[in-house]
Design an enzyme around this catalytic site. Structure first.
Site, PDB file in Angstrom:
ATOM      1  N   CYS A 133       0.950  -1.202  -0.093  1.00 42.33           N
ATOM      2  CA  CYS A 133       0.152   0.162   0.086  1.00 42.33           C
ATOM      3  C   CYS A 133       0.653   1.283  -0.031  1.00 42.33           C
ATOM      4  CB  CYS A 133      -0.920  -0.051   1.248  1.00 42.33           C
ATOM      5  SG  CYS A 133      -1.942   1.636   1.312  1.00 42.33           S
ATOM      6  N   CYS A 136      -0.402   3.992   2.168  1.00 47.93           N
ATOM      7  CA  CYS A 136      -0.094   3.846   3.488  1.00 47.93           C
ATOM      8  C   CYS A 136       1.119   4.193   4.055  1.00 47.93           C
ATOM      9  CB  CYS A 136      -0.851   2.444   4.010  1.00 47.93           C
ATOM     10  SG  CYS A 136      -2.262   1.922   3.577  1.00 47.93           S
ATOM     11  N   ASP A 137       2.240   3.610   3.214  1.00 46.77           N
ATOM     12  CA  ASP A 137       3.522   3.747   3.592  1.00 46.77           C
ATOM     13  C   ASP A 137       4.448   4.349   2.705  1.00 46.77           C
ATOM     14  OD1 ASP A 137       2.977   1.703   5.626  1.00 46.77           O
ATOM     15  OD2 ASP A 137       2.980   0.228   4.154  1.00 46.77           O
TER      16      ASP A 137
END
Length: 316
Positions: A133, A136-137
């Site tokens: 992701c 997300c990261d």
């Protein structure tokens, strides 16, 4: 004999927990089933920086906070792996590996799982440089070099997203051309921070034991092997919806994703679906929470409408 509830929620990720909160707060009896610890993929996320209200919060901490809220109004947490749902009209029978639960409404929140490369080091470095992701990261790799594995829409969209954060992106694809839509390809090809390695498979993720340092690759045309140094590996080789127990309900599309309307209702009255298991584009904690709120409220309205119908039939 099956335990009876107003609502049974299958899955205790952010969507399922939000649905449990809304339904139980409406004074419905609620059971929330999961085959693992509540929180779902949040438990595998070191830090979450895109959930409103928190500049940064550890994934397990957010999972615990959500769980505490979800059971605050009486919802029960049930451990078990769901095997099937039987539609009996006004009621649904949910069968797990150890129990049976009867409900007027079922909300499916089982999510999806990322397809894995299945190579050495991938599991070992999960959360230590291996990610599925970019949204997300990606911020953790600011000004660093990262690798994206894949050639479809998600892989190339995420490579372009990452290029706005990191120093450089290398896309590794097993074929000699991308599968992404042409407009997405054009955008990536025009970005001088993205380069491509064609006809190549990742054979291993390597590191120092605490973080990723590179990937070993093999050209599938020449069999030449090499190592590409990188701080992060973003893998986009597909998602798998966790819908196998619901195949007999005929509520999924050809790829297994559950189809719903904008009120989260499936083709079967009284069965709703929310979160990553749905047929949709953006799969995030925020979208799952929003859908959970909608489904929890819809469960209340569905049950109330049937109570009203039962009363009118009695008075006639």
């Amino acid at each position: 004999m099956a335990k009876k509830y107003d609502v049974v929620i299958i899955g205790a990720g952010p969507g399922g927990m939000t649905a449990a909160l809304y339904a139980s707060r409406a004074n419905l009896s609620v059971a929330m089933i999961d085959r693992g610890i509540y929180g779902g993929q949040m438990n595998n996320t070191a830090a979450i920086e895109n959930y409103p209200g928190f500049k940064s919060i550890m994934g397990p901490d957010l999972a615990q906070d959500m769980y505490d809220s979800s059971i605050n109004f009486g919802a029960e947490y049930v451990y078990g792996a769901v095997q099937s749902i039987e539609d009996h009209g006004d009621t649904k029978l949910v069968k797990t590996d150890s129990d049976e639960l009867e409900a007027k409404v079922v909300i499916i929140a089982t999510g999806s799982e990322y397809k894995k490369l299945g190579v050495p080091g991938e599991k070992d470095y999960g959360g230590k440089g291996v990610s599925y992701c970019a949204v997300c990261d990606g911020a953790f790799f600011k000004n660093k070099h990262v690798v994206v594995v894949g050639g479809g829409d998600s892989a190339i969209e995420e490579a372009t997203y990452l290029a706005g954060i990191v120093d450089h992106v290398t896309v590794i694809h097993r074929r000699d051309q991308l599968r992404a839509q042409q407009v997405i390809q054009d955008r990536a090809f025009a970005n001088d921070k993205i380069d491509f390695v064609w006809n190549t498979n990742v054979t291993e993720v390597v590191g120092d034991g605490t973080k990723v340092s590179g990937v070993k690759v093999r050209n599938n045309q020449t069999n030449e092997e090499s190592t590409i140094e990188t701080a992060g590996v973003f893998i986009y080789v597909g998602l798998l919806p966790m819908t196998e127990p619901f195949a007999d309900l005929k509520i999924t599309n050809a790829d297994g994703w559950i189809k719903t309307d904008d009120q989260m209702a499936t083709a079967v009255p009284g069965i709703y679906a929310i979160g990553d298991v749905r047929e949709k584009k953006l799969r995030q904690i925020t979208t799952a929470v929003g859908e959970g709120g909608i489904a929890g409220q819809q469960a209340f309205e569905y049950i109330e409408s049937h109570r009203s119908s039962d009363k009118s039939e009695v008075t006639q």
